[in-house]
Design a protein around this motif. Structure first.
Motif, PDB file in Angstrom:
ATOM      1  N   THR A   1       0.672  -1.075  -0.005  1.00  0.00           N
ATOM      2  CA  THR A   1      -0.027   0.069  -0.115  1.00  0.00           C
ATOM      3  C   THR A   1       0.760   1.284  -0.036  1.00  0.00           C
ATOM      4  N   ALA A   2       2.085   1.144   0.826  1.00  0.00           N
ATOM      5  CA  ALA A   2       2.919   2.461   0.853  1.00  0.00           C
ATOM      6  C   ALA A   2       3.501   2.668  -0.321  1.00  0.00           C
ATOM      7  N   GLN A   3       3.969   1.385  -1.044  1.00  0.00           N
ATOM      8  CA  GLN A   3       4.537   1.675  -2.604  1.00  0.00           C
ATOM      9  C   GLN A   3       3.422   2.323  -3.465  1.00  0.00           C
ATOM     10  N   MET A   4       2.404   1.778  -3.327  1.00  0.00           N
ATOM     11  CA  MET A   4       1.470   2.299  -4.303  1.00  0.00           C
ATOM     12  C   MET A   4       1.109   3.854  -4.291  1.00  0.00           C
ATOM     13  N   LEU A   5       0.972   4.387  -2.749  1.00  0.00           N
ATOM     14  CA  LEU A   5       0.835   5.683  -2.549  1.00  0.00           C
ATOM     15  C   LEU A   5       1.854   6.608  -3.029  1.00  0.00           C
ATOM     16  N   GLN A   6       3.251   5.728  -2.991  1.00  0.00           N
ATOM     17  CA  GLN A   6       4.489   6.598  -3.476  1.00  0.00           C
ATOM     18  C   GLN A   6       4.253   6.768  -4.889  1.00  0.00           C
ATOM     19  N   GLU A   7       3.962   5.680  -5.637  1.00  0.00           N
ATOM     20  CA  GLU A   7       4.006   5.645  -7.090  1.00  0.00           C
ATOM     21  C   GLU A   7       2.939   6.792  -7.459  1.00  0.00           C
ATOM     22  N   ARG A   8       1.836   6.654  -6.844  1.00  0.00           N
ATOM     23  CA  ARG A   8       0.803   7.770  -7.246  1.00  0.00           C
ATOM     24  C   ARG A   8       1.451   9.253  -6.978  1.00  0.00           C
ATOM     25  N   ARG A   9       2.061   9.428  -5.950  1.00  0.00           N
ATOM     26  CA  ARG A   9       2.612  10.774  -5.617  1.00  0.00           C
ATOM     27  C   ARG A   9       3.645  11.274  -6.756  1.00  0.00           C
ATOM     28  N   TYR A  10       4.701  10.227  -6.669  1.00  0.00           N
ATOM     29  CA  TYR A  10       5.949  10.420  -7.544  1.00  0.00           C
ATOM     30  C   TYR A  10       6.356   9.521  -8.796  1.00  0.00           C
ATOM     31  N   GLY A  11       5.246   8.982  -8.913  1.00  0.00           N
ATOM     32  CA  GLY A  11       5.385   8.153 -10.362  1.00  0.00           C
ATOM     33  C   GLY A  11       6.021   6.756 -10.099  1.00  0.00           C
ATOM     34  N   GLU A  12       5.667   5.953 -11.115  1.00  0.00           N
ATOM     35  CA  GLU A  12       6.023   4.728 -11.106  1.00  0.00           C
ATOM     36  C   GLU A  12       7.585   4.719 -11.395  1.00  0.00           C
ATOM     37  N   VAL A  13       8.541   3.451 -10.922  1.00  0.00           N
ATOM     38  CA  VAL A  13       9.762   3.311 -11.106  1.00  0.00           C
ATOM     39  C   VAL A  13       9.792   3.333 -12.870  1.00  0.00           C
ATOM     40  N   PRO A  14      10.715   3.904 -13.446  1.00  0.00           N
ATOM     41  CA  PRO A  14      10.865   3.710 -14.882  1.00  0.00           C
ATOM     42  C   PRO A  14      11.177   2.425 -15.410  1.00  0.00           C
ATOM     43  N   ALA A  15      10.815   2.025 -16.197  1.00  0.00           N
ATOM     44  CA  ALA A  15      10.863   0.670 -17.156  1.00  0.00           C
ATOM     45  C   ALA A  15      12.260   0.471 -17.045  1.00  0.00           C
ATOM     46  N   ILE A  16      13.280   1.168 -17.409  1.00  0.00           N
ATOM     47  CA  ILE A  16      14.781   0.928 -17.627  1.00  0.00           C
ATOM     48  C   ILE A  16      15.188   0.234 -16.226  1.00  0.00           C
ATOM     49  N   ILE A  17      14.861   0.880 -14.977  1.00  0.00           N
ATOM     50  CA  ILE A  17      15.113   0.507 -13.626  1.00  0.00           C
ATOM     51  C   ILE A  17      14.635  -0.763 -13.368  1.00  0.00           C
ATOM     52  N   ARG A  18      13.247  -0.959 -13.658  1.00  0.00           N
ATOM     53  CA  ARG A  18      12.602  -2.458 -13.607  1.00  0.00           C
ATOM     54  C   ARG A  18      13.314  -3.418 -14.047  1.00  0.00           C
ATOM     55  N   ARG A  19      13.640  -3.354 -15.377  1.00  0.00           N
ATOM     56  CA  ARG A  19      14.343  -4.477 -16.219  1.00  0.00           C
ATOM     57  C   ARG A  19      15.727  -4.434 -15.541  1.00  0.00           C
ATOM     58  N   GLU A  20      16.463  -3.556 -15.181  1.00  0.00           N
ATOM     59  CA  GLU A  20      17.579  -3.823 -14.481  1.00  0.00           C
ATOM     60  C   GLU A  20      17.533  -4.349 -13.224  1.00  0.00           C
ATOM     61  N   LEU A  21      16.512  -4.238 -12.362  1.00  0.00           N
ATOM     62  CA  LEU A  21      16.210  -4.862 -10.953  1.00  0.00           C
ATOM     63  C   LEU A  21      15.893  -6.279 -11.408  1.00  0.00           C
ATOM     64  N   ALA A  22      15.052  -6.590 -12.333  1.00  0.00           N
ATOM     65  CA  ALA A  22      14.675  -7.957 -12.696  1.00  0.00           C
ATOM     66  C   ALA A  22      16.003  -8.861 -13.142  1.00  0.00           C
ATOM     67  N   ARG A  23      16.625  -8.147 -13.904  1.00  0.00           N
ATOM     68  CA  ARG A  23      18.107  -8.752 -14.374  1.00  0.00           C
ATOM     69  C   ARG A  23      18.991  -9.208 -13.076  1.00  0.00           C
ATOM     70  N   VAL A  24      19.070  -8.144 -12.277  1.00  0.00           N
ATOM     71  CA  VAL A  24      19.978  -8.080 -11.171  1.00  0.00           C
ATOM     72  C   VAL A  24      19.428  -9.424 -10.234  1.00  0.00           C
ATOM     73  N   SER A  25      18.097  -9.308 -10.031  1.00  0.00           N
ATOM     74  CA  SER A  25      17.229 -10.228  -9.297  1.00  0.00           C
ATOM     75  C   SER A  25      17.600 -11.671  -9.933  1.00  0.00           C
ATOM     76  N   ASN A  26      17.367 -12.025 -11.014  1.00  0.00           N
ATOM     77  CA  ASN A  26      17.685 -13.107 -11.951  1.00  0.00           C
ATOM     78  C   ASN A  26      19.124 -13.834 -11.671  1.00  0.00           C
ATOM     79  N   LEU A  27      20.148 -12.744 -12.067  1.00  0.00           N
ATOM     80  CA  LEU A  27      21.390 -13.060 -11.877  1.00  0.00           C
ATOM     81  C   LEU A  27      21.795 -13.535 -10.247  1.00  0.00           C
ATOM     82  N   SER A  28      21.129 -13.009  -9.184  1.00  0.00           N
ATOM     83  CA  SER A  28      21.479 -13.043  -7.783  1.00  0.00           C
ATOM     84  C   SER A  28      20.933 -14.464  -7.216  1.00  0.00           C
ATOM     85  N   THR A  29      19.853 -15.061  -8.054  1.00  0.00           N
ATOM     86  CA  THR A  29      19.252 -16.121  -7.800  1.00  0.00           C
ATOM     87  C   THR A  29      19.823 -17.403  -8.488  1.00  0.00           C
TER      88      THR A  29
END
Length: 147
Positions: A43-71
């Protein structure tokens, strides 16, 4: 402190129905069946996204990539990303070596204590214990062997 910050700061103490009311105000359908702490963070994340905008797609992709590598996933043959282990002051590291229990205490500022003596590195302690060169983190089971 902005209104959003005030609401987010109050979320941990709010009863679940109040958090669900904020969830509904955000336009989300029925509240998901999640443990309370996770639901409050979402809920806090959704509130922040509404106020400040969503995380940019490039950052979401990089987070997914790092998450995939670390697992253990692999991208173009690269080894998995190893996240460093941070040891809190007062942590005790225990290892048995040749029938002897080795107990190390983590001290302030990344120093270690073994048998009442201070050391700046786990590798020094591992060398004292074994008589051979060892990676201290590996000796205490915080890293695996490469390969």
């Amino acid at each position: 402190m902005s209104r959003i910050d005030t609401v987010i700061a109050a979320l941990p103490a709010m009863p679940r129905p109040a958090v669900e009311a904020h969830w509904t105000k955000l336009g989300a359908r029925g509240a998901p069946r999640l443990p309370d702490p996770l639901f409050r963070r979402l809920t806090a994340q959704m509130l922040q996204e509404r106020r400040y905008g969503e995380v940019p797609a490039i950052i979401r992709r990089e987070l997914a990539r790092v998450s995939n590598l670390s697992t253990g996933g692999s991208e173009q043959g690269q080894p998995p990303v190893v996240m460093p282990i941070r040891l809190a002051d007062g942590t005790r590291l225990i290892r048995e070596w040749n029938g002897r229990t080795v107990e190390v205490l983590v001290r302030d500022g990344g120093c270690f204590e073994w048998e009442g003596r201070p050391y700046k590195s786990l590798s020094h302690i591992a060398r004292e214990v074994t008589g051979a060169h060892w990676s201290g983190p590996r000796f205490f089971g915080m890293r695996s062997r490469r390969g």
